[in-house]
Design an enzyme around this catalytic site. Structure first.
Site, PDB file in Angstrom:
ATOM      1  CG  ASN A 166      -1.775   1.306   1.377  1.00 62.95           C
ATOM      2  OD1 ASN A 166      -2.714   1.590   0.533  1.00 62.95           O
ATOM      3  ND2 ASN A 166      -1.593   1.869   2.151  1.00 62.95           N
ATOM      4  CG  ASP A 266      -2.002   5.401  -0.350  1.00 59.63           C
ATOM      5  OD1 ASP A 266      -1.882   4.658   0.690  1.00 59.63           O
ATOM      6  OD2 ASP A 266      -2.705   5.378  -1.275  1.00 59.63           O
ATOM      7  CG  ASP A 297       0.426  -3.320   6.806  1.00 60.97           C
ATOM      8  OD1 ASP A 297      -0.036  -3.414   8.041  1.00 60.97           O
ATOM      9  OD2 ASP A 297       0.736  -1.906   6.588  1.00 60.97           O
ATOM     10  CG  HIS A 301      -6.523   1.025   4.282  1.00 61.85           C
ATOM     11  ND1 HIS A 301      -7.471   1.862   4.196  1.00 61.85           N
ATOM     12  CD2 HIS A 301      -6.024   0.346   5.155  1.00 61.85           C
ATOM     13  CE1 HIS A 301      -7.824   1.848   5.705  1.00 61.85           C
ATOM     14  NE2 HIS A 301      -6.883   1.158   6.227  1.00 61.85           N
ATOM     15  CD  GLU A 331      -3.665  -4.468   9.264  1.00 56.42           C
ATOM     16  OE1 GLU A 331      -3.660  -4.097  10.316  1.00 56.42           O
ATOM     17  OE2 GLU A 331      -3.264  -4.126   8.308  1.00 56.42           O
TER      18      GLU A 331
END
Length: 1004
Positions: A166, A266, A297, A301, A331
């Site tokens: 991410n 990001d 992770d 998102h 996650e």
């Protein structure tokens, strides 16, 4: 994901537990066993290398010198490197293996930016990566990692890497200012190098993407500091156009996909260069180092298309390298199964961390809540069932490095209990985790009774002797030891308990991946019982756990009558025999578990039972799925396979369920609205017989539109942001927005085709509306095959909501308040006071006698306008069972709800935890335990308040964190674990306020 085809492709390399028998009827389909993928019996040990063991003090500073703000090494501070490394892990591998560990899971271990000065802490945790090809020098070398993996493999253990796709470290800044507020795609769309606007979601997953220009394509202009232009490895990561460049996320809505995590860069995961680059990075670690799997992770998102490409491709590559049991899990920090399961079904990943289990386990073992909650929890496991995965693959856990430890939760939930009770509850939580479905995860230090006041840094203590003052204050469970000494004690009660659980489940593998079948649940605290059954062995194990503080007895249903069951775990009768009605009587000690094993197999069925499908319906909680349920005659061990087909295709399996109620939630998000899908069910009994149902048809439902802004009942003026989301999302949708004034006709105000959040802006100032005018908004969308879809309606009020002249707590308590008689709407002693800060009316009665009272809210000193239960006009009286003493009444005129609030209902502490904590005098930001960030409860109105006399000017973010930890926190709008609250401050005094009724925190 194409209908059924993708699922069939992803199944390659998977295997069921046993070969399924053929149907007795050659014209009928054969039933199959429930899937057991290669990883359903793993036992993980999750370890942060910097906090485990310091095997080599020479690498403590990572070769960066003695200055902690350069090297990041400061063993007296919990936010810096403390000295643990890979050599220390190798030296203590016997200790890890002794727990019964089969897989070591390492937190991210790649080279990090050692210090990010803005965060006043170091990259010891591994989430600020600059070089994805090198082990962080603080932890060791690539060669030392290879040696650790080889050591583990020699012992029959695997090694899993924690990876990130991410974001990277915070290297990119913006010309307009660093760590700035998020700018949405609707306010400022992306533009290509030629200056033309486009929506990136139109290109995600297509393999193509427009050319971008750093200076013009983004809402913020990315820039790199001198000397950091080539900091990241591989080199493609240094291209600033491969990042979203939209400012900091608030972790909600659109910006949860596009925003920077506290400044972390990001990645533009919709861009094929990023997708392919990340795949190559992690394929290299598989090929060159023999890594056995990945924990991924921040999965939620990242856009769906990324996972739909990354997951199957990396898995296929691992299998080409001989890694037949390669396993990835993500996650997804959420406790809603209908959402978390989307990543293993729609997004084609193998598994996700079972956050819903963590919540359920804490409620049962630590909080002692209703045992029936576990029955409801496990009944939802079918959300994860599809053709190539199911719930048995999910890693289960009790706490972690972000939220906090199970020992911490137990201490917080049971403040008056002694150490023995806390250890018993801790053991009970581990028993539930080891005996129920999934792959149990031990968070390093839990086996030594580690606690801590909260999550994040407070849950990252060292197993070697610590110098961190905050850690030295911790009270460990089950021992007199402290963090001032090494804690590798293999005789600790919890270490022994976990080792014993691992040994037992190794001896009886059905306890690890046998079918998990609900049997019994007490009303209130008490016994929760379930069976574990291997499809081939068919010997029934009965697990009974008691979360009450008294012994409990239950008659637990089984599949066998008049059969002896032998205890193999716990303190209970050595044997128990089932009744002719097939019930096993079990007595379980308080805060304990027992396990019984049947003396023989479940009796074979003579013939397959009948099976009938219910009508397939849209699944509540995910409109992109159809819920398909089968009713099976009889009562024995059955497995039901569901099959589906379209009119132009053949039957294909979509999942097998081995636990009643038998059901699947079939993902049809990729199919057009109105598409007809046929379903049938095939039952396989425990004698190898199959029978099938008649087919039934379901229809793919239209998407659902849900309004997001403005908030219902809110005050609006000027330009109103109006937004909605579609479920399931589709980049092709075009959403229209409409407005209605005071219930009048609907008028179009705009449209949007930019997903995932659809937005329009309504200039109501130009309408000249009077304050108090109600303005309603809705969204509509034309859907092929589904007509027009209309959202819910959101109604707001123009300007300030007009307040009444007075509000009275009017009821049969008025005489006790000093009024001449009860039910006096005009009694001044019962008048409430309007708080201008939050527009809530309040009245505190310092000493109201105990009793049962009734009351309502009366406005303007008369009964002409009054509100009762639920805010209803002329509604029912509200009943108050008052224990005596002080009570505060509050009335919200936007909802018309009046309620009574007590100081005893308040948390023990409330902190403004955010990026301003260091300015308040805390040692670092985002510290829920910092004294200087604590609000004080005002007894006059039961509002928590903190005034900072001179807060420097700046753009800040914060949340309300309760009880000095992140365990319970509230963000924007009072949402639990919600978005960060943005605060643009001009400098000077500011007061923070928190209302525990609404959970809203404000600054002003």
């Amino acid at each position: 994901m194409t209908f059924l085809i993708a699922a069939a492709t992803a199944t390659a390399g998977m295997s069921t537990a046993h070969a399924a028998p053929k149907s007795d009827d050659p014209q009928s389909p054969s039933g199959v066993h429930s899937l057991r993928a290669p990883v359903t019996d793993e036992r993980f040990y999750f370890v942060m290398a910097d906090r485990f063991s310091n095997g080599n003090t020479q690498n403590d500073d990572g070769g960066l010198g003695p200055d902690p703000m350069v090297s990041g090494f400061e063993p007296t501070k919990k936010g810096f490197y403390n000295g643990g490394d890979l050599q220390g892990l190798r030296e203590q591998i016997d200790y890890i293996e002794g727990l019964g560990t089969t897989s070591i899971w390492l937190t991210p271990s790649f080279k990090n930016k050692a210090v990010q000065p803005e965060d006043k802490s170091a990259g010891y945790h591994g989430y600020w990566i600059t070089d994805f090809t090198q082990i962080d020098p603080h932890l060791g070398t690539n060669a030392e990692l290879k040696a650790l993996i080889d050591d583990a493999h020699a012992r029959g253990m695997k090694v899993y890497f924690d990876i990130i796709t991410n974001h990277t470290a915070d290297v990119i800044g913006y010309e307009e200012g660093d760590r700035t507020a998020y700018v949405s795609k609707d306010v400022e769309p992306y533009t290509n190098a030629a200056g033309e606007e486009f929506d990136d979601r139109d290109y995600a997953g297509t393999g193509g993407f427009p050319e971008l220009a750093p200076a013009t394509s983004f809402p913020y202009t990315p820039e790199l500091k001198a000397g950091e232009e080539d900091l990241k490895v591989p080199a493609w990561l240094n291209d600033p156009t491969l990042y979203h460049n939209r400012g900091d996320t608030t972790f909600a809505g659109e910006d949860s996909y596009y925003g920077d995590f506290f400044g972390l860069d990001d990645l533009f995961t919709e861009h094929p260069t990023v997708v392919n680059g990340m795949k190559e990075i992690y394929k290299t670690w598989i090929r060159d180092f023999g890594v056995d799997g990945f924990r991924i992770d921040t999965m939620k998102h990242v856009n769906d298309e990324f996972w739909q490409d990354f997951g199957p491709d990396v898995l296929a590559y691992a299998k080409e390298q001989g890694k037949d049991e390669f396993f990835m899990f993500g996650e997804v920090f959420d406790t809603t199964k209908s959402f978390t399961s989307q990543f293993t079904t729609r997004n084609m990943m193998q598994a996700v961390l079972d956050f819903p289990f963590q919540d359920a386990a804490r409620n049962f073992a630590s909080r002692g809540q209703d045992a029936a909650q576990l029955e409801s929890f496990f009944a939802g496991d079918d959300w994860y069932t599809d053709a190539d995965s199911n719930v048995y693959q999910l890693p289960t856990f009790l706490g972690n490095h972000d939220m906090g430890r199970i020992g911490s939760f137990i201490s917080a939930d049971n403040p008056g209990s002694d150490d023995a009770e806390k250890v018993a509850r801790d053991s009970l939580a581990h028993e539930l985790m080891y005996f129920s479905r999934g792959n149990p995860v031990i968070y390093y230090g839990d086996e030594q009774g580690f606690t801590g006041p909260g999550g994040d840094q407070d849950a990252r203590q060292t197993l070697f002797a610590s110098k961190v003052p905050e850690y030295l204050d911790d009270d460990l469970l089950g021992t007199d030891a402290t963090h001032s000494t090494d804690n590798f004690n293999t005789t600790h009660l919890l270490y022994g308990k976990i080792s014993a659980l691992a040994a037992l489940t190794t001896e009886h593998p059905a306890l690890r991946d046998g079918a998990h079948q609900h049997r019994y649940a007490s009303e209130g605290p008490g016994i929760y019982a379930f069976s574990r059954i291997d499809a081939e062995d068919q010997r029934e194990y009965v697990v009974a756990l008691n979360n009450s503080e008294e012994p409990q007895t239950a008659n637990i249903p089984t599949y066998v009558g008049k059969r002896t069951f032998t205890k193999i775990y716990g303190e209970a009768a050595a044997e128990s025999k089932t009744s002719p009605e097939r019930e096993l009587t079990v007595t379980v000690p308080p805060l304990s578990a027992v396990v019984y094993q049947s003396s023989g197999r479940i009796p074979h069925s003579k013939a397959a039972p009948g099976v009938v499908l219910q009508e397939p319906n849209s699944a509540q909680g995910d409109n992109g799925r159809l819920q398909v349920v089968a009713d099976v005659d009889g009562s024995s061990f059955y497995e039901v396979t569901f099959e589906a087909k379209k009119s132009d295709g053949g039957w294909e399996r979509i999942g097998t369920d081995d636990t009643a109620p038998y059901q699947v939630f079939h993902d049809v998000a990729a199919l057009g609205t109105g598409t007809v899908v046929e379903y049938r069910a095939v039952v396989l009994d425990n004698g190898g017989h199959s029978s099938s149902s008649a087919a039934k048809s379901g229809t793919v439902p239209a998407p659902v539109l849900t309004m997001q802004k403005p908030a219902a009942g809110s005050s609006v003026q000027g330009t109103v942001e109006v937004s909605a989301i579609a479920g399931p999302e589709n980049a092709d949708y075009v959403v229209e927005f409409e407005r209605s004034i005071d219930g009048g006709d609907w008028t179009a105000i705009g449209s949007d085709s930019s997903s995932p959040a659809y937005t329009a802006f309504d200039d109501i100032a130009a309408l000249g509306l009077e304050d108090g005018t109600e303005v309603s908004y809705r969204a509509t969308m034309d859907v092929a095959g589904g007509g027009t879809v209309t959202s819910d309606v959101r109604t707001a009020v123009v300007g300030e909501i007009p307040q009444p002249d007075s509000v009275t707590v009017a009821g049969d308590l008025n005489s006790e308040m000093g009024c001449p008689e009860d039910w006096r709407a005009d009694c001044a002693s019962a008048f409430m006071t309007l708080d201008p800060a939050d527009k809530i009316w309040r009245l505190t009665i310092p000493s109201l006698p105990a009793g049962t009272y009734q009351y309502k809210a009366a406005l303007n000193g008369t009964w002409d306008e009054n509100y009762g239960a639920g805010g209803g006009l002329n509604g029912a009286n509200i009943v108050l069972e008052h224990p005596g003493g002080a009570v505060t009444f509050r009335y919200d005129h936007s909802t018309h709800i009046i309620s009574a609030v007590y100081a005893s209902q308040q948390p023990s502490a409330v902190a403004v935890a955010g990026s301003l904590d260091s300015e308040l005098g805390c040692s670092e930001d985002w510290m829920p335990g910092c004294d200087q960030a604590q609000l004080a409860l005002d007894p006059a109105d039961l509002v928590w308040k903190l005034t900072a006399p001179d807060l420097p000017a700046g753009n800040y973010e914060f949340k309300a964190a309760l009880n000095r930890s992140w365990d319970v926190n509230y963000g924007a709008g009072g949402a639990p674990a919600g978005a960060n609250i943005a605060f643009n401050h001009d400098g000077g005094p500011v007061t923070f306020r928190y209302d525990h009724v609404t959970h809203v925190m404000t600054a002003g």
